[in-house]
Design a protein around this motif. Sequence first.
Motif, mmCIF file in Angstrom:
data_model
loop_
_atom_site.group_PDB
_atom_site.id
_atom_site.type_symbol
_atom_site.label_atom_id
_atom_site.label_comp_id
_atom_site.label_asym_id
_atom_site.label_seq_id
_atom_site.Cartn_x
_atom_site.Cartn_y
_atom_site.Cartn_z
ATOM 1 N N UNK A 1 0.927 -1.012 -0.054
ATOM 2 C CA UNK A 1 0.161 0.019 -0.073
ATOM 3 C C UNK A 1 0.902 1.414 0.036
ATOM 4 N N UNK A 2 2.294 1.125 0.515
ATOM 5 C CA UNK A 2 2.997 2.217 0.518
ATOM 6 C C UNK A 2 4.491 1.708 0.146
ATOM 7 N N UNK A 3 4.623 1.888 -1.146
ATOM 8 C CA UNK A 3 6.092 1.318 -1.648
ATOM 9 C C UNK A 3 6.900 2.527 -1.256
ATOM 10 N N UNK A 4 8.395 2.155 -0.896
ATOM 11 C CA UNK A 4 9.599 3.076 -0.349
ATOM 12 C C UNK A 4 10.169 3.171 -1.620
ATOM 13 N N UNK A 5 10.638 4.495 -1.699
ATOM 14 C CA UNK A 5 11.667 5.068 -2.497
ATOM 15 C C UNK A 5 12.957 4.162 -2.343
ATOM 16 N N UNK A 6 13.415 3.481 -3.508
ATOM 17 C CA UNK A 6 14.622 2.660 -3.577
ATOM 18 C C UNK A 6 15.549 2.782 -4.662
ATOM 19 N N UNK A 7 16.913 2.847 -4.173
ATOM 20 C CA UNK A 7 18.002 2.624 -5.158
ATOM 21 C C UNK A 7 19.090 1.499 -4.431
ATOM 22 N N UNK A 8 18.594 0.201 -4.874
ATOM 23 C CA UNK A 8 19.526 -0.824 -4.313
ATOM 24 C C UNK A 8 18.805 -2.051 -4.389
ATOM 25 N N UNK A 9 18.921 -3.053 -3.521
ATOM 26 C CA UNK A 9 18.317 -4.209 -3.445
ATOM 27 C C UNK A 9 16.944 -4.189 -2.952
ATOM 28 N N UNK A 10 15.978 -4.952 -3.712
ATOM 29 C CA UNK A 10 14.571 -4.829 -3.173
ATOM 30 C C UNK A 10 14.283 -6.328 -2.867
ATOM 31 N N UNK A 11 13.731 -6.956 -1.614
ATOM 32 C CA UNK A 11 13.082 -8.205 -1.592
ATOM 33 C C UNK A 11 11.713 -8.538 -1.965
ATOM 34 N N UNK A 12 11.293 -7.540 -2.549
ATOM 35 C CA UNK A 12 10.076 -7.589 -3.302
ATOM 36 C C UNK A 12 9.587 -7.390 -4.620
ATOM 37 N N UNK A 13 8.673 -6.653 -4.984
ATOM 38 C CA UNK A 13 8.570 -6.231 -6.317
ATOM 39 C C UNK A 13 9.070 -4.782 -6.437
ATOM 40 N N UNK A 14 9.654 -4.621 -7.458
ATOM 41 C CA UNK A 14 10.282 -3.213 -7.839
ATOM 42 C C UNK A 14 9.380 -2.383 -8.866
ATOM 43 N N UNK A 15 9.069 -1.434 -8.569
ATOM 44 C CA UNK A 15 8.227 -0.387 -9.610
ATOM 45 C C UNK A 15 9.105 0.688 -10.084
ATOM 46 N N UNK A 16 9.628 0.696 -11.469
ATOM 47 C CA UNK A 16 10.802 1.527 -11.828
ATOM 48 C C UNK A 16 11.495 0.632 -12.674
ATOM 49 N N UNK A 17 12.713 0.704 -12.384
ATOM 50 C CA UNK A 17 13.701 -0.156 -13.326
ATOM 51 C C UNK A 17 14.449 -1.105 -12.356
ATOM 52 N N UNK A 18 14.663 -2.070 -13.143
ATOM 53 C CA UNK A 18 15.440 -3.416 -12.429
ATOM 54 C C UNK A 18 16.411 -3.691 -13.240
ATOM 55 N N UNK A 19 17.813 -3.469 -12.499
ATOM 56 C CA UNK A 19 19.153 -3.716 -13.406
ATOM 57 C C UNK A 19 19.761 -4.786 -12.845
ATOM 58 N N UNK A 20 20.503 -5.654 -13.935
ATOM 59 C CA UNK A 20 21.167 -6.594 -13.761
ATOM 60 C C UNK A 20 22.240 -6.248 -13.191
ATOM 61 N N UNK A 21 22.888 -7.279 -12.058
ATOM 62 C CA UNK A 21 23.834 -6.894 -11.311
ATOM 63 C C UNK A 21 24.793 -8.394 -11.165
ATOM 64 N N UNK A 22 26.257 -8.320 -11.244
ATOM 65 C CA UNK A 22 26.854 -9.308 -11.293
ATOM 66 C C UNK A 22 26.799 -10.277 -12.424
#
Length: 452
Positions: A199-220
Amino acid sequence: MAIRSKGIMVMALTGVAMVPALMGCPSAVNDVTGSVCCTDFKAGTDMSTATFNLDGNAAGTFRAFAQAAGDLAATSASIENDIQGACQALALDFGADPKDPGVQNVTGTNAVTAWCHLAAVKIAAATAASGDLAAAGTLTVTFSPPQCAVEANFQAKCEGSCQVDASCTEPDVTARCDPGQLSGECSASCTGTCEGSVSAAASCEGSCDASCQGSCEAQGGVSVSCTGTCSGNCSGTCDAAAGTNTNNTGHCDGTCKGKCDAKCEVAASAPAVKCEGKCTGKCTGSCKFAANANLKCDASCKGGCSVAYTAPRCEAKLTPPKCQGDANCQANCNASASARAECTSPSAQIAFSGDISGNVRAQAEIHSLETNLPTLALAFTTRLPGLEAQGKAVFDYSGTLVTSAGVYAKAAGCIPVIASSLSASLDPQSGSLAASFSAVTEINGAIKLGGT
């Protein structure tokens, strides 16, 4: 999850109220929110300033009991309403008739079991071998961990009224919580995780343990699940800009549905999936900021803040208070704090093996699962088991009222009011807690909610 009978508790409480020497007000008190005999007890409110016509330690211990009883009743009723709403939405979204005789004109605690039964039947039919969803592919549902945090200051304030040595000073309440479980508003840098929710997604720039709304960038070198625009190579299905569907293992100029080895700009209509790389945007679960992130946690910060938390909460039980106090009173304070805990529902991630891009009904059903299952999973795995334990603590104290009736004589008018409130929550046949347990257990039989 069987509910143990609490009927004896209501009988014990009523027995105290029936002692003639204690009464001094009409014998029949039916208003569970207050009466001419008891204006202090109001379920779901902060009763920390109420006296119940008592003085000293008696006022503190009775107040803690009343607070716990009121919080338990209010929380049980609220959870029951949430479960009924989620089940009703699921049932209708999966094709139930709103005038189905099983739910029409059904009210009270019977309504939650009726709607959840209907939802379970419809979900089971859709996921059966010949059902809509099963025919289109294999469905797998996973949940991010639910989060519940007690308001530490509220519990400490309640426990202060249980204290027997007025000269004893408690340390700061944050010292009673495991640092990794401490959370709150962080006005500076959040060095732990930023806790978002469905109901209240948090601003994120890093790892997310749930669903991501925005962009998801491959790492490693690990590709990420993608339904959107892929800036690198797409492995899966590419819906080209011109509308041509092509199998693709290279660059995709349209919508990639599969895996992306670079940055995926997630489509707004994409199903909720976990970002296995770096999320930039909003996270519906816990976000751990990247080392170079320049964001402030706009949700609850857990596990570390560069300054003192505002309104601290603890996602575990507080350690016992240092200052000696009445054990029954402290137990009720703990039960009250747990009942009042703020909880965020886990987000649901739906993995579906088939292509339902052209199946409007299946898309609607999956969207309904994503929206409504988190409420039911939170109740099934966390809230309802916790409420049963809290009810036991309140029940244990009710025996003290019977043996110490004279001490609480001036509060006798409140006893039947509290007993009625507890009965509405804890009665094993008609209480909201029993109905809620039965309802979510049936849903769990149709689609697993994460419990055992």
